[in-house]
Design a protein around this motif. Structure first.
Motif, PDB file in Angstrom:
ATOM      1  N   PHE A 250      44.829 -35.860  97.104  1.00 44.37           N
ATOM      2  CA  PHE A 250      45.824 -35.290  96.204  1.00 44.37           C
ATOM      3  C   PHE A 250      46.817 -34.398  96.955  1.00 44.37           C
ATOM      4  CE2 PHE A 250      42.299 -36.438  93.540  1.00 44.37           C
ATOM      5  CZ  PHE A 250      42.815 -36.750  92.315  1.00 44.37           C
ATOM      6  N   GLY A 251      46.759 -34.387  98.252  1.00 44.06           N
ATOM      7  CA  GLY A 251      47.627 -33.508  99.022  1.00 44.06           C
ATOM      8  C   GLY A 251      46.939 -32.183  99.311  1.00 44.06           C
ATOM      9  N   THR A 252      47.689 -31.280  99.931  1.00 47.43           N
ATOM     10  CA  THR A 252      47.112 -29.984 100.283  1.00 47.43           C
ATOM     11  C   THR A 252      47.817 -28.885  99.512  1.00 47.43           C
ATOM     12  OG1 THR A 252      46.668 -30.814 102.489  1.00 47.43           O
ATOM     13  CG2 THR A 252      46.567 -28.427 102.185  1.00 47.43           C
ATOM     14  N   SER A 253      47.034 -28.000  98.927  1.00 49.55           N
ATOM     15  CA  SER A 253      47.606 -26.926  98.124  1.00 49.55           C
ATOM     16  C   SER A 253      48.172 -25.844  99.022  1.00 49.55           C
ATOM     17  CB  SER A 253      46.524 -26.338  97.223  1.00 49.55           C
ATOM     18  OG  SER A 253      46.896 -25.049  96.815  1.00 49.55           O
ATOM     19  N   ALA A 254      49.430 -25.458  98.742  1.00 49.73           N
ATOM     20  CA  ALA A 254      50.031 -24.374  99.509  1.00 49.73           C
ATOM     21  C   ALA A 254      49.385 -23.052  99.116  1.00 49.73           C
ATOM     22  CB  ALA A 254      51.536 -24.333  99.232  1.00 49.73           C
ATOM     23  N   MET A 255      49.041 -22.949  97.835  1.00 45.22           N
ATOM     24  CA  MET A 255      48.507 -21.710  97.289  1.00 45.22           C
ATOM     25  C   MET A 255      47.138 -21.368  97.891  1.00 45.22           C
ATOM     26  SD  MET A 255      47.619 -21.314  93.263  1.00 45.22           S
ATOM     27  CE  MET A 255      46.296 -22.507  93.167  1.00 45.22           C
ATOM     28  N   ALA A 256      46.246 -22.365  97.897  1.00 45.42           N
ATOM     29  CA  ALA A 256      44.885 -22.088  98.362  1.00 45.42           C
ATOM     30  C   ALA A 256      44.680 -22.528  99.802  1.00 45.42           C
ATOM     31  CB  ALA A 256      43.883 -22.797  97.456  1.00 45.42           C
ATOM     32  N   ASN A 257      45.696 -23.202 100.347  1.00 46.94           N
ATOM     33  CA  ASN A 257      45.581 -23.729 101.694  1.00 46.94           C
ATOM     34  C   ASN A 257      44.315 -24.579 101.852  1.00 46.94           C
ATOM     35  OD1 ASN A 257      46.386 -24.247 104.222  1.00 46.94           O
ATOM     36  ND2 ASN A 257      45.627 -22.327 105.134  1.00 46.94           N
TER      37      ASN A 257
ATOM     38  N   GLY B 143      53.525 -43.207  95.992  1.00 42.06           N
ATOM     39  CA  GLY B 143      52.795 -42.654  97.132  1.00 42.06           C
ATOM     40  C   GLY B 143      51.738 -41.656  96.681  1.00 42.06           C
ATOM     41  N   TRP B 144      52.165 -40.768  95.741  1.00 43.81           N
ATOM     42  CA  TRP B 144      51.225 -39.731  95.289  1.00 43.81           C
ATOM     43  C   TRP B 144      50.060 -40.357  94.514  1.00 43.81           C
ATOM     44  CZ3 TRP B 144      50.328 -38.341  90.085  1.00 43.81           C
ATOM     45  CH2 TRP B 144      49.454 -37.275  89.933  1.00 43.81           C
TER      46      TRP B 144
ATOM     47  N   ARG C  44      41.413 -22.237  84.938  1.00 47.36           N
ATOM     48  CA  ARG C  44      41.819 -21.099  85.769  1.00 47.36           C
ATOM     49  C   ARG C  44      42.623 -21.588  86.965  1.00 47.36           C
ATOM     50  NH1 ARG C  44      41.180 -15.856  84.851  1.00 47.36           N
ATOM     51  NH2 ARG C  44      39.990 -15.395  86.746  1.00 47.36           N
ATOM     52  N   LEU C  45      42.226 -22.764  87.492  1.00 49.53           N
ATOM     53  CA  LEU C  45      42.949 -23.331  88.630  1.00 49.53           C
ATOM     54  C   LEU C  45      44.398 -23.619  88.243  1.00 49.53           C
ATOM     55  CD1 LEU C  45      42.910 -24.521  91.518  1.00 49.53           C
ATOM     56  CD2 LEU C  45      42.220 -26.695  90.508  1.00 49.53           C
ATOM     57  N   ILE C  46      44.556 -24.279  87.103  1.00 46.12           N
ATOM     58  CA  ILE C  46      45.907 -24.701  86.731  1.00 46.12           C
ATOM     59  C   ILE C  46      46.767 -23.491  86.368  1.00 46.12           C
ATOM     60  CG2 ILE C  46      45.680 -25.131  84.240  1.00 46.12           C
ATOM     61  CD1 ILE C  46      47.130 -27.720  84.665  1.00 46.12           C
ATOM     62  N   LEU C  47      46.172 -22.466  85.720  1.00 47.78           N
ATOM     63  CA  LEU C  47      46.965 -21.302  85.351  1.00 47.78           C
ATOM     64  C   LEU C  47      47.398 -20.536  86.595  1.00 47.78           C
ATOM     65  CD1 LEU C  47      45.067 -20.123  82.158  1.00 47.78           C
ATOM     66  CD2 LEU C  47      47.286 -21.247  82.313  1.00 47.78           C
ATOM     67  N   ALA C  48      46.513 -20.468  87.579  1.00 50.11           N
ATOM     68  CA  ALA C  48      46.900 -19.832  88.847  1.00 50.11           C
ATOM     69  C   ALA C  48      48.030 -20.622  89.490  1.00 50.11           C
ATOM     70  CB  ALA C  48      45.692 -19.765  89.782  1.00 50.11           C
TER      71      ALA C  48
ATOM     72  N   ASP D 121      52.703 -24.135  92.017  1.00 51.03           N
ATOM     73  CA  ASP D 121      52.165 -25.085  92.985  1.00 51.03           C
ATOM     74  C   ASP D 121      52.071 -26.466  92.334  1.00 51.03           C
ATOM     75  OD1 ASP D 121      50.679 -26.624  94.722  1.00 51.03           O
ATOM     76  OD2 ASP D 121      49.472 -24.921  95.411  1.00 51.03           O
ATOM     77  N   ALA D 122      53.131 -27.273  92.459  1.00 48.70           N
ATOM     78  CA  ALA D 122      53.234 -28.535  91.727  1.00 48.70           C
ATOM     79  C   ALA D 122      52.098 -29.498  92.064  1.00 48.70           C
ATOM     80  CB  ALA D 122      54.573 -29.194  91.993  1.00 48.70           C
ATOM     81  N   LEU D 123      51.701 -29.542  93.315  1.00 50.73           N
ATOM     82  CA  LEU D 123      50.653 -30.491  93.719  1.00 50.73           C
ATOM     83  C   LEU D 123      49.347 -30.214  92.974  1.00 50.73           C
ATOM     84  CD1 LEU D 123      50.921 -31.145  97.554  1.00 50.73           C
ATOM     85  CD2 LEU D 123      51.128 -32.753  95.656  1.00 50.73           C
ATOM     86  N   VAL D 124      49.001 -28.937  92.878  1.00 49.80           N
ATOM     87  CA  VAL D 124      47.751 -28.587  92.192  1.00 49.80           C
ATOM     88  C   VAL D 124      47.868 -28.913  90.696  1.00 49.80           C
ATOM     89  CG1 VAL D 124      46.234 -26.694  91.537  1.00 49.80           C
ATOM     90  CG2 VAL D 124      47.117 -26.834  93.866  1.00 49.80           C
ATOM     91  N   ILE D 125      49.035 -28.591  90.107  1.00 45.24           N
ATOM     92  CA  ILE D 125      49.201 -28.839  88.672  1.00 45.24           C
ATOM     93  C   ILE D 125      49.099 -30.332  88.382  1.00 45.24           C
ATOM     94  CG2 ILE D 125      50.768 -28.603  86.710  1.00 45.24           C
ATOM     95  CD1 ILE D 125      51.906 -26.157  88.028  1.00 45.24           C
ATOM     96  N   ARG D 126      49.814 -31.147  89.172  1.00 45.25           N
ATOM     97  CA  ARG D 126      49.754 -32.594  88.996  1.00 45.25           C
ATOM     98  C   ARG D 126      48.334 -33.113  89.077  1.00 45.25           C
ATOM     99  NH1 ARG D 126      53.978 -34.455  93.391  1.00 45.25           N
ATOM    100  NH2 ARG D 126      55.851 -33.828  92.284  1.00 45.25           N
ATOM    101  N   GLY D 127      47.649 -32.716  90.148  1.00 40.66           N
ATOM    102  CA  GLY D 127      46.293 -33.225  90.363  1.00 40.66           C
ATOM    103  C   GLY D 127      45.368 -32.801  89.236  1.00 40.66           C
TER     104      GLY D 127
END
Lengths: 530, 294, 298
Positions: free
Chosen positions: C54-61, C44-45, C249-253, C259-265
């Protein structure tokens, strides 16, 4: 005026003279042979005449080409090399550019010499002259055999129709039919187009087929020099006599009638390699190194397997010895059968093999004594003294003294290393010994001696023997029976004498025709005459 | 041709190193010196590191603090000593991981021949998509960052490197006829590898281990610097750089000192690796030189 | 050649898919509300990701896809610029060192490459900031102006990071180039095929340039792919030095926030770029070396 006139040529490497006071002349259309053992300085003389000496080698004396002194500057030398002098370097099979096809490299030379002609046509002609088929021109060097690469280099050297050809051991890597063809080509160029030839070799038969003059070289000095018939027909010096004698393989087979029949039975042995697919959806291809090979080896006989490079004889040898695995078929010895690497433990002691490259078969980090005794672990019941006795016995049997055993392999000449390889094979008293081209790596002058040793060892140790070779002459000296192999199949078999008298298969015929006349015959007939 | 080269090559390692060139000796001495500094820090540092003294923060070098202090008032000499130890430990364990899991498959691949070649090239592609940083990010996310995540991340890269180095040098030797001769003499594949391959390739592996040690020290610094390696209150040379970055423009010394330490350690290890590599190469070089006298 | 290209593309695509799967499985250790079987979730992902969702980031909304696209505009130019710099600096220096083999120039370069291989790249970046930005005030010390606002400014803020990222690569390339070149002309006369070129009537200089340089480039080409891939990954560290809003910087944040979705993407984007780098280098290598195209023959 002579084509080449060399006076007092002396070459020193790091202040040590390696070639001293060499003088000779070569006339147009004539051939000069330089004969000597490895390391006698032959190659350096060739490089000096071509102006290609490495920087570490210093030259003195004069070299005149067609009356003019050899040019010293790069540009003039290069012009000369491109047009009037052809060079076939030693180790020529490594001298092709790996990134260009054989045809492209030939075209480059052809294009340098002439503008108008059709280069492709000329390339095809040249390839045909050295005995190669023209489709080979589209292949990159690493897809060619050693011999084929050598043939390409020869074609390259002859492309510009040079007035002088410097050929440094040009036929060593060739199969006998190709060797014969190339030698005939040289001869035709000499007599037909007045090409001068400087021919360097340790093969006296080849030299006497081509040259009218000969120099025997030892340690950088001329031992004998003069017309072929004088030097080889009535040798004055010991070295020359040795060389002439070594060229004749006087060894005889044991004439012992083989006992029993099936010592080793080989049935339908097949080994195929998968080839890469050109495109993913194309069918996969295979290359058969062995194609349903069947034969049997009788007890105590010496069976020879003869064929050109790449015919599958080494694969066959390694499969019998248990180093390679066949894809189909069986090998059987007594009641035990196997297919290669699954050789039963009980047979490991009975079968052994001597490899083609003697030096490469000794670990450089171990003393030769350690290497030679390695197979004794197959007989763990031997106590230390018995092991020592066994070692001394085999070392003496191969004609060496036990005190050499503490040395490392790089301290030996190649002939002695081959003797040690024989000793290692025999130390565990095997019943079957496979010799893979046992003399191919040796100077021609050492070959006869080694074959005699092989025969004596057979008499002393009584093993059954399988020998592979590219050359019928060697086989005649040792084999009771011969199998001729081509492209993974056995195409003919019989007694050596019968095969040579009445060959039936085209390959056998080619092998027979490729045999060069003995030196004695050649000396009696004038050398370069058609 | 003289046999001196051969003789020297069979002499004990210690003597060959002593006879080696200046770079090699310098590299080995410097490496050992840093190792010693690291080990001394286990029992003694000039100042304890767990005491924060804000009244002494960001001091210049003085007789009391030879290299000054950081933003928390900690003595930089003590920090560098501890950090050196941490870097060495992470790098060394990563090398051990790499050798343990990399050398055996490399040897096996050599024995397997052509089919293993293809598998190895795919494995190489796969591993180059997982540099230490990516692995460390994954581990740090899933299990939390720390020294362990750095060791495993660097170790995984090392596995690939050791497998490749072992595989390519073993494959060359595996085809040598003396290995075949050993098989004829009844040695099993493993025994033949142990007797004939390992002695020949272990110097190559040793040199690679030194290189990977340097690589480990550098990688640990990078991982800790971006926050996926060693975490406070632990210390490492990379972590010191992370903490000092915000004060860099005010006081550059806390950035310069650990950086220079890292560079010197890596340089020393690389010098040693290069020097030893040259010693191994001698017989090959000699073969090349011999070709002239045909 | 077509066969080679197809095989290589397919091989790398499978490798990339496997790598992404590993990433997915490792991050699956994170607590997740979704209880569907792992295969279904992966499919699915991945299906969504291929369509840009890629879904919605919880961190950055915010949608992860948009975040990645925005950050790629910093990371990719940085990596490409660094690679070009590394080639532009490394190769000529390598050729020079080989040409002056044994001379002082060679020894100085050798020392320089040894030192460059030992200096942590990000620390070199800090030194550059101290020197070029703080002392000389030539270039900004960090931060990034978006390309849309001020292209020149954006480019200027990438100069120091690109040099920082290029330094280790340049050292590796210079070293490889020098060694390959020396091997190819080890006493140019002794290299058999160069001597052949001479025998055929090419001058020594022609022979070295025509034959030696091309043959020497092959081992160098072989390492450019992995090197480029490594530079892309290392940009994560360098962005941190210069406060560049890139993928790093995105991935380290995201790691800090788990935030698994952001890391995966982000890892998918990084690994896909790395695979492309490997592929390009491979094709370049096969174009230069015909033997590679037919490799794995008998």
């Amino acid at each position: 005026m002579s084509l080449v006139d060399v006076e007092d040529l002396t070459i020193t490497v790091q202040a040590a003279p390696v070639v001293e006071n060499v003088r000779f002349e070569i006339d147009p259309g004539a051939g000069l042979g330089i004969v000597g053992r490895s390391g006698s300085g032959k190659t350096l003389i060739a490089l000096a005449i071509a102006g290609l000496l490495p920087d570490v080698a210093l030259r003195s004396g004069t070299v005149r080409l067609d009356g003019a002194p050899q040019p010293l500057d790069d540009a003039a030398l290069v012009r000369l090399l491109g047009s009037r002098i052809g060079v076939i370097p030693q180790n020529a099979e490594a001298a092709l550019n790996p990134l260009m096809t054989a045809g492209e490299q030939l075209e480059e030379v052809v294009a340098l010499g002439r503008e108008e002609a059709d280069t492709r046509q000329r390339v095809a002609e040249l390839l045909a002259e050295v005995g190669l088929e023209s489709p080979l021109s589209g292949l990159y060097p690493d897809a060619l055999t050693r011999g084929q690469r050598q043939q390409v280099m020869i074609a390259m050297a002859l492309a510009a129709e040079p007035e002088l050809l410097i050929a440094d051991d040009p036929v060593a890597a060739l199969d006998p039919p190709a060797r014969r063809r190339v030698l005939d080509l040289f001869k035709a160029r000499c007599s037909g187009r007045n090409m001068g030839l400087l021919f360097i070799s340790h093969d006296l038969k080849a030299v006497s087929a081509l040259c009218s003059e000969v120099i025997i070289l030892d340690g950088g000095r001329i031992v004998e020099q003069g017309p072929l018939a004088d030097v080889l027909g009535r040798p004055q010096e010991d070295l020359t006599r040795e060389l002439v004698a070594a060229g004749k393989h006087r060894a005889r087979t044991l004439m012992r009638s083989p006992i029993g029949t099936g010592f080793l039975e080989v049935t339908e042995l097949t080994r195929s390699f998968p080839m890469p697919r050109r495109l993913p959806w194309r069918p996969s291809r295979t290359l058969a190194a062995l194609d349903a090979v069947s034969f049997s080896v009788r007890r105590s006989e010496c069976l020879a397997i003869v064929g050109p490079a790449g015919c599958g004889k080494t694969t066959l040898a390694r499969t019998i010895a248990g180093l390679d695995r066949a894809s189909k078929g069986r090998l059987a010895m007594g009641r035990l059968s196997y297919r290669g690497t699954d050789l039963p433990k009980a047979l490991r002691r009975d079968i052994t093999m001597v490899f083609q490259e003697p030096l490469g078969s000794f670990n450089p980090r171990l003393t030769v004594g350690e290497s030679v005794t390695e197979p004794l672990r197959l007989e763990p019941q031997l106590i230390l003294e018995e092991q020592a006795d066994r070692l001394v016995e085999v070392i003496r049997a191969v004609g060496l003294s036990p005190d050499v055993l503490t040395r490392y392999p790089d301290a030996f000449a190649v002939g002695d290393i081959q003797r040690l390889a024989f000793a290692r094979a025999l130390i565990s008293k095997p019943r079957l010994v496979i010799f893979d081209e046992p003399v191919a790596a040796l100077d021609v002058s050492l070959r006869g001696e080694m074959l005699m040793l092989l025969n004596r060892l057979r008499a002393d140790f009584g093993f059954t023997c399988v020998v592979t070779s590219r050359d019928l002459d060697l086989v005649r000296a040792i084999a009771d029976r011969v199998l001729v192999m081509d492209k993974g199949r056995i195409v003919e078999s019989g007694k050596p004498a019968d095969l040579i008298e009445a060959p039936r298969h085209p390959l056998t015929q080619a092998l027979v025709e490729a045999r060069l006349p003995e030196v004695a015959e050649a000396v009696r007939a004038p050398a370069v005459a058609e | 041709m003289s046999t001196e080269g051969v003789e020297a090559n069979r002499a004990p390692w210690v003597r060959r190193v002593a006879l080696g060139h200046v770079g090699l000796r310098l590299g080995i001495i410097l490496s050992l010196l840093f190792l010693l500094i690291g080990f001394v820090s286990i029992t003694w540092t000039p100042y304890p590191l767990d005491r924060i003294n804000l009244s002494e923060q960001l001091q210049n070098p003085s007789l009391l603090h030879w290299l000054g202090t950081d933003h928390l008032g900690r003595d930089l000499v003590s920090m560098v000593m501890k950090g050196t130890l941490a870097s060495f430990i992470v790098a060394a364990i990563a090398v051990v991981i790499g050798m343990l899991f990399g050398v055996p498959p490399g040897l096996a691949a050599a024995a397997w021949g052509r089919r293993a070649d293809r598998a190895a090239s795919h494995a190489g592609d796969f591993l180059s998509l997982f540099p230490a940083l990516v692995v460390a990010i994954l581990i740090a996310t899933a299990f939390g960052p720390g020294a362990l995540s750095a060791m495993i991340a660097i170790g995984i890269v090392n596995i690939g490197v050791f497998a490749r180095v072992t595989g390519s040098s073993a494959a060359m030797l595996w085809k040598a006829n003396y290995v075949a001769a050993a098989r004829l003499a009844g040695l099993s594949a493993w025994e033949a590898a142990k007797r004939h391959l390992l002695p020949a390739i272990s110097p190559v592996i040793l040199v690679q281990a030194l290189r990977q040690l340097a690589f480990g020290v550098l990688s640990e610094a990078a991982l800790s610097y971006v926050g996926v390696g060693i975490q406070p209150p632990g210390t490492s040379l990379g972590l010191m750089l992370r903490e000092a970055q915000s004060f860099m423009l005010v006081e550059p010394l806390p950035v310069l000192v650990p950086g220079i330490a890292i560079a010197l350690i890596a340089l020393a290890l690389n010098l040693a690796a290069e020097g030893l590599g040259k010693l191994i190469d001698t017989p090959l070089a000699r073969l090349g030189a011999d070709r002239v006298a045909g | 050649m077509i066969g080679f290209v197809l095989k290589r593309v397919a091989g790398l695509a499978i490798t990339l898919l496997l790598a992404i799967l590993v990433v997915f499985l490792v991050l699956d250790f994170l607590p997740d509300a979704d209880t569907a079987p792992v295969w279904q979730r992966f499919a699915g992902w991945l299906g969504g990701a291929l369509l840009g969702d890629f879904g919605t980031s919880a961190m950055a909304n915010a949608p992860v896809g948009a975040l990645i696209a925005e950050r790629m505009a910093v990371t990719l130019p940085l990596a490409v610029a660094a690679m070009l710099l590394a080639v532009a600096i490394g190769l000529p220096l390598g050729v020079l060192a080989a040409w002056k083999r044994g001379a002082p120039a060679d020894r100085v370069l050798h020392g320089a490459t040894l030192i460059a291989a030992g200096v942590p790249g990000f620390w070199f970046g800090m030194l550059l900031v101290l020197l070029v930005s703080a002392q000389l005030r030539w270039l900004p010390s960090g931060g990034f102006v978006p390309w849309g606002q001020n292209p020149a400014g954006a480019a200027a803020s990438l100069i120091l990071p690109a040099f920082t990222l290029a330094l280790p690569g340049a050292a590796i390339l210079a070293r490889a180039m020098r060694d390959a070149m020396v091997d190819a002309m080890v006493d140019a006369k002794a290299a058999d095929f160069i001597r052949t070129a001479q025998i055929k009537g090419l001058s020594l200089r022609q022979a070295i340039w025509k034959r030696g340089l091309r043959n020497a480039l092959l081992p160098v080409l072989a390492i450019t792919g992995p090197l480029f891939a490594l530079l892309i990954a290392t940009s994560i560290v360098v962005e941190n030095v210069f406060y560049l809003p890139g993928l790093g910087r995105l991935i380290l944040a995201a790691v800090a926030e788990r935030d698994a979705l952001v890391i995966r993407g982000t890892l998918l984007a990084l690994m896909a770029s790395m695979s492309c780098a490997l592929l390009m280098a491979d094709l370049l290598g096969a174009w230069a070396d015909p033997r590679l195209r037919t490799r794995s023959g008998p």
